[in-house]
Design an enzyme around this catalytic site. Structure first.
Site, mmCIF file in Angstrom:
data_model
loop_
_atom_site.group_PDB
_atom_site.id
_atom_site.type_symbol
_atom_site.label_atom_id
_atom_site.label_comp_id
_atom_site.label_asym_id
_atom_site.label_seq_id
_atom_site.Cartn_x
_atom_site.Cartn_y
_atom_site.Cartn_z
ATOM 1 N N HIS A 1 -13.062 1.951 -0.166
ATOM 2 C CA HIS A 1 -13.079 0.878 0.843
ATOM 3 C C HIS A 1 -13.684 -0.414 0.252
ATOM 4 O O HIS A 1 -14.139 -1.280 0.990
ATOM 5 C CB HIS A 1 -13.936 1.233 2.075
ATOM 6 C CG HIS A 1 -13.368 2.282 2.967
ATOM 7 N ND1 HIS A 1 -14.175 3.177 3.643
ATOM 8 C CD2 HIS A 1 -12.108 2.576 3.327
ATOM 9 C CE1 HIS A 1 -13.422 3.986 4.376
ATOM 10 N NE2 HIS A 1 -12.156 3.650 4.195
ATOM 11 N N ARG A 35 -13.083 14.470 8.090
ATOM 12 C CA ARG A 35 -13.811 14.870 6.874
ATOM 13 C C ARG A 35 -15.268 15.160 7.186
ATOM 14 O O ARG A 35 -15.861 14.531 8.066
ATOM 15 C CB ARG A 35 -13.756 13.754 5.821
ATOM 16 C CG ARG A 35 -12.366 13.431 5.365
ATOM 17 C CD ARG A 35 -12.380 12.384 4.252
ATOM 18 N NE ARG A 35 -11.101 11.706 4.208
ATOM 19 C CZ ARG A 35 -10.954 10.384 4.038
ATOM 20 N NH1 ARG A 35 -12.005 9.609 3.864
ATOM 21 N NH2 ARG A 35 -9.751 9.859 4.026
ATOM 22 N N GLU A 83 -8.217 -6.229 4.451
ATOM 23 C CA GLU A 83 -8.054 -5.835 3.055
ATOM 24 C C GLU A 83 -6.808 -6.475 2.440
ATOM 25 O O GLU A 83 -6.803 -6.844 1.265
ATOM 26 C CB GLU A 83 -7.962 -4.303 2.960
ATOM 27 C CG GLU A 83 -9.289 -3.633 3.277
ATOM 28 C CD GLU A 83 -9.147 -2.164 3.659
ATOM 29 O OE1 GLU A 83 -8.789 -1.889 4.826
ATOM 30 O OE2 GLU A 83 -9.397 -1.303 2.830
ATOM 31 N N ASN A 116 0.877 -1.172 0.000
ATOM 32 C CA ASN A 116 0.000 0.000 0.000
ATOM 33 C C ASN A 116 0.918 1.226 0.000
ATOM 34 O O ASN A 116 1.455 1.604 1.036
ATOM 35 C CB ASN A 116 -0.894 -0.033 1.243
ATOM 36 C CG ASN A 116 -1.906 1.101 1.248
ATOM 37 O OD1 ASN A 116 -1.875 2.001 0.404
ATOM 38 N ND2 ASN A 116 -2.806 1.068 2.212
ATOM 39 N N ARG A 172 -2.402 -2.161 -3.617
ATOM 40 C CA ARG A 172 -3.694 -1.500 -3.411
ATOM 41 C C ARG A 172 -3.692 -0.194 -4.203
ATOM 42 O O ARG A 172 -2.766 0.601 -4.097
ATOM 43 C CB ARG A 172 -3.887 -1.203 -1.936
ATOM 44 C CG ARG A 172 -5.140 -0.395 -1.696
ATOM 45 C CD ARG A 172 -5.105 0.305 -0.362
ATOM 46 N NE ARG A 172 -6.301 1.117 -0.244
ATOM 47 C CZ ARG A 172 -6.329 2.290 0.384
ATOM 48 N NH1 ARG A 172 -5.250 2.774 0.941
ATOM 49 N NH2 ARG A 172 -7.449 2.973 0.442
#
Ligand code: ADP
Length: 400
Positions: A181, A242, A387, A7, A91
């Site tokens: 996601h 956020r 993940e 990642n 990823r």
């Protein structure tokens, strides 16, 4: 078969080495401050040994060389030879409408990811640097695969992904809901069907990935019908820093009043808002919860907004799918914050959710299981996401 999962961010590089024989993570680590100074922390998961080094990392290639060194030498060494790694899975945040599933990397794929940099300026350029550096260090013989964050959402119908702006902007810039996601939502929904002992093809599942970034997805018969994040991971509901969805006019109003540039606007909405912006304390729910329990009104308000908005999203996705069989909580908050889960489930009792309060309180810190009573018409599960494993599985399937 050993698979390395990568990642790559603009200044960081996270990795896991997964032994597909048993699907066990045997090593993981993180390179930080790439392009600034450089630091690696690498852990051998079998022995628990940790290797740490501060070393100059002017670019991702040097970072990969540090990863290579930590894997094959030193106190946290896990393998004798790099050749034991049979494939690498990366990823990728934004695959736009170009990629609806994981693919083996070739020049065309790299060009495709590059063409989407405008849509994900913080992520895709860093992923490309990571891929190029990885090929340089590991060699062209090792197959590399890319797994896209939004691919799982590519089944959304147009009424869910179109924004009601003049159609020409969709045609010109491909502005629409993509969702993120996806690898996590795919993993936990598949696991949910497994835990229910039913084929995912006959199930309506709502998955709530609640971490610092957060998104909720409606999955009918194994296919995404709607998801809360949009063109970017800013849309949806309140997150750590956020806003989630807010009236766009509030943004243009503030731009006029405060004289914000597009970059300053992005910074406020992405980094200074959400739970941090409302509470003024932290983006980490552990700090905010502690303050709320001590009577801090803004900390409590931040959590009230979060819990309320999550409940509203779940309700709207029950409507979108005309029903729901199971709800899944995952991500740092979803896996640990039992008071949030209790509030959301208790206030949705009218739908047919019978919470098992004791099971809810003990299903934390990596535990998996149902938190509803056995006879609850709608089942609710806590499923720790994975993940990296999903990326490793896709990589294995594609290189086999
Ligand atoms: P990211 O989106 O950065 O991957 P995570 O999934 O790690 O985020 O989630 C981060 C959030 O999860 C934080 O708000 C933190 O408070 C919460 N969290 C993580 N671990 C725990 C824990 N053991 N107990 C309570 N909350 C936790």
């Amino acid at each position: 078969m050993l698979i390395l999962v990568i990642n790559a961010g603009s200044s960081s590089l996270k990795y896991q080495l997964i032994d597909m024989n048993g699907e066990i993570c045997i090593a993981k680590g993180l390179c930080e401050r790439i392009g600034v100074d450089g630091k690696i922390e690498a852990k051998n998961m079998r022995t628990g040994e940790v290797y740490e080094e501060e070393t100059a990392m002017p670019n991702h290639t040097v970072a990969f060389q540090s990863v290579k060194k930590a894997l094959i030498s030193g106190n946290a060494k896990v393998i004798d030879d790099l050749a034991e790694i049979k494939a690498v899975g990366h990823r990728i945040v934004q695959g736009g409408a170009l990629f609806n599933k994981s693919v083996v990397i070739d020049n065309e794929v790299i060009d495709g990811i590059e063409s989407l940099c405008d849509l994900a300026p913080l992520h895709n350029p860093a992923h490309i640097q990571g891929i190029r550096a990885c090929i340089e260090v590991f060699g062209k013989e090792v197959p590399e695969v890319v797994v896209f964050d939004n691919a799982f959402h590519s089944t959304m119908p147009p009424e869910a992904y179109m924004f009601p702006i003049p159609y020409e902007y969709y045609e010109k810039y491909k502005i629409r809901r993509y969702g993120f996601h996806g690898t996590s939502h795919r993993y936990v929904s598949a696991r949910c069907a497994e835990l229910m002992g039913q084929d995912i093809k006959g199930l309506k599942i709502i998955t709530c990935h609640l971490g610092n970034g957060a998104s909720i997805t409606a999955i009918k018969n194994g296919e995404v019908v709607d998801t809360s994040m949009g063109l970017t991971p800013l849309d949806g509901f309140i997150m750590g820093t956020r806003t989630g969805g807010i009236d766009p006019s509030a943004v243009t109003y503030l731009q006029a009043k405060e004289g914000w540039t597009p970059e300053q606007t992005d910074t406020v909405l992405n980094k200074k808002s959400g739970v941090l912006g409302i509470s003024g304390i932290s983006n980490d729910d552990r700090d905010v919860k502690a303050a709320a329990l001590e009577g801090n009104a803004r900390a409590k308000l931040a959590r009230d907004i979060q819990w309320y908005q999550i409940r509203k999203f779940i309700g709207s996705y029950v409507a979108a799918m005309q029903g729901v069989d199971a709800i899944v909580f995952t991500g740092g908050i979803g896996e640990n914050t039992f008071d949030l889960r209790a509030d959301v489930c208790e206030k949705l009792a009218f739908l047919g959710i019978a919470l098992d309060a004791a099971a809810n309180e003990k299903t934390i810190r990596g535990a998996e299981g149902a938190i509803t009573a056995p006879d609850s018409p709608i089942k609710v599960f806590v499923i720790p996401t994975n993940e990296e494993l999903m990326i490793a599985r896709d990589t294995q399937d594609l290189v086999k």
